[in-house]
Scaffold this motif. Structure first.
Motif, short mmCIF file in Angstrom:
data_model
loop_
_atom_site.label_atom_id
_atom_site.label_comp_id
_atom_site.label_asym_id
_atom_site.label_seq_id
_atom_site.Cartn_x
_atom_site.Cartn_y
_atom_site.Cartn_z
N SER A 248 23.07 14.83 -3.31
CA SER A 248 23.25 15.10 -1.93
C SER A 248 21.97 15.59 -1.13
O SER A 248 21.78 15.48 -0.04
CB SER A 248 24.33 16.38 -1.89
OG SER A 248 25.79 15.85 -2.22
N ALA A 249 20.94 16.53 -1.85
CA ALA A 249 19.98 16.62 -1.30
C ALA A 249 18.98 15.56 -1.10
O ALA A 249 18.24 15.92 0.02
CB ALA A 249 19.24 17.81 -2.16
N ILE A 250 18.97 14.63 -2.08
CA ILE A 250 18.10 13.56 -1.79
C ILE A 250 18.65 12.63 -0.68
O ILE A 250 18.06 12.21 0.48
CB ILE A 250 18.07 12.61 -3.07
CG1 ILE A 250 17.35 13.13 -4.13
CG2 ILE A 250 17.48 11.17 -2.63
CD1 ILE A 250 17.37 12.74 -5.67
N GLU A 251 20.04 12.55 -0.33
CA GLU A 251 20.62 11.90 0.80
C GLU A 251 20.01 12.61 1.91
O GLU A 251 19.78 11.94 2.94
CB GLU A 251 21.98 11.97 0.55
CG GLU A 251 22.63 10.87 -0.44
CD GLU A 251 24.19 10.93 -0.48
OE1 GLU A 251 24.73 10.00 -0.66
OE2 GLU A 251 24.64 12.07 -0.66
N ALA B 253 16.28 19.51 -3.23
CA ALA B 253 16.26 18.39 -4.22
C ALA B 253 15.72 19.15 -5.41
O ALA B 253 16.31 18.89 -6.48
CB ALA B 253 15.81 17.12 -3.78
N GLU B 254 14.34 19.58 -5.38
CA GLU B 254 13.78 20.10 -6.66
C GLU B 254 14.57 21.20 -7.08
O GLU B 254 14.58 21.51 -8.27
CB GLU B 254 12.47 20.50 -6.02
CG GLU B 254 11.50 21.09 -7.19
CD GLU B 254 10.15 21.12 -6.89
OE1 GLU B 254 9.57 21.87 -7.76
OE2 GLU B 254 9.73 21.02 -5.68
N ALA B 255 15.11 22.14 -6.18
CA ALA B 255 15.71 23.25 -6.80
C ALA B 255 17.05 22.88 -7.51
O ALA B 255 17.19 23.52 -8.50
CB ALA B 255 16.06 24.31 -5.48
N ALA B 256 17.76 21.70 -7.23
CA ALA B 256 18.79 21.48 -7.73
C ALA B 256 18.71 20.63 -8.88
O ALA B 256 19.17 21.11 -9.99
CB ALA B 256 19.52 20.31 -6.61
#
Length: 219
Positions: free
Chosen positions: A186-189, A196-199
């Motif tokens: 979802s963060a990449i999208e 994204a890095e944190a996830a």
């Protein structure tokens, strides 16, 4: 010339022996802590002891095998080594996710989303889920579009072969990992590299905690 001709087949067989032993380690057929005899391995591989010994020496040098007296033992990672491994995974895989948020193509994102959807149907089939997890992470790594990150991750993959069975064999961990994968995709999208890095870091930290919990239980 005769000597060279004699040496080449031995080296070729040693390469085959090395590849097949690595595959057995990766597949969990040769498990951490397992004690082995060279004669048994030679029988398993259906080859003579000479090329086998060359392959074993290479695997010892790379840290996959060690020796206890004269017995060959598949290396076991201790608590400190596992902690160090997951610390590096957190750094590298967090960076991969951040890069993917910046550089992934629409096709990369669609592939990750498709793999995540397939994953949902495998949550009650742990062996298949563990294999599918490798495909998901391979797609994520490729979406970063950085060859040097891939080389570093491949080096860690070698060490991961010594961890033993996947943490995804635990049903609770499998469900958590599925949710964590969703957060990464979802963060990449959203093209949000910080999120994204944190996830991704959260995902690896959770996997590391489960791995260390198992290690403490086993000891």
């Amino acid at each position: 010339m005769t000597v060279f001709a004699d040496v080449q087949p031995v080296r070729s067989l040693a390469g085959q022996a090395y590849a097949r032993l690595r595959e057995a380690i990766d597949a969990g057929e040769l498990r951490p802590g397992m004690r082995l005899r060279e004669e048994d391995l030679a029988t398993r591989l259906e080859m003579s002891r000479t090329p086998l010994r060359e392959a074993v020496r290479r695997l010892e040098a790379e840290g996959f095998f060690t020796r206890d007296s004269r017995t060959l033992v598949v290396m076991t990672l201790d608590h400190q080594a596992v902690s160090e491994l997951y610390a590096m995974r957190e750094v590298l895989e967090g960076t991969v996710a951040a890069f993917a948020a910046r550089h992934a193509s629409e096709g990369d994102v669609a592939l990750m989303r498709d793999l995540h959807a397939i994953e949902a149907g495998l949550l009650t089939r742990p062996q298949e889920l563990a294999r599918h997890n490798e495909r998901f992470h391979s797609a994520l790594n490729g979406a970063a579009h950085n060859r040097y990150l891939l080389k570093a991750l491949n080096a860690l993959r070698d060490a991961r072969a010594l961890l033993g069975s996947s943490t995804l064999l635990d049903a609770d961990r499998a469900g958590q990992a599925h949710a964590e994968h969703d957060a990464i995709v979802s963060a990449i999208e959203a093209r949000d590299p910080i999120r994204a890095e944190a996830a991704a870091r959260d995902h690896i930290r959770a996997a590391g905690r489960e791995r260390l919990r198992r290690l403490m239980q086993a000891s």
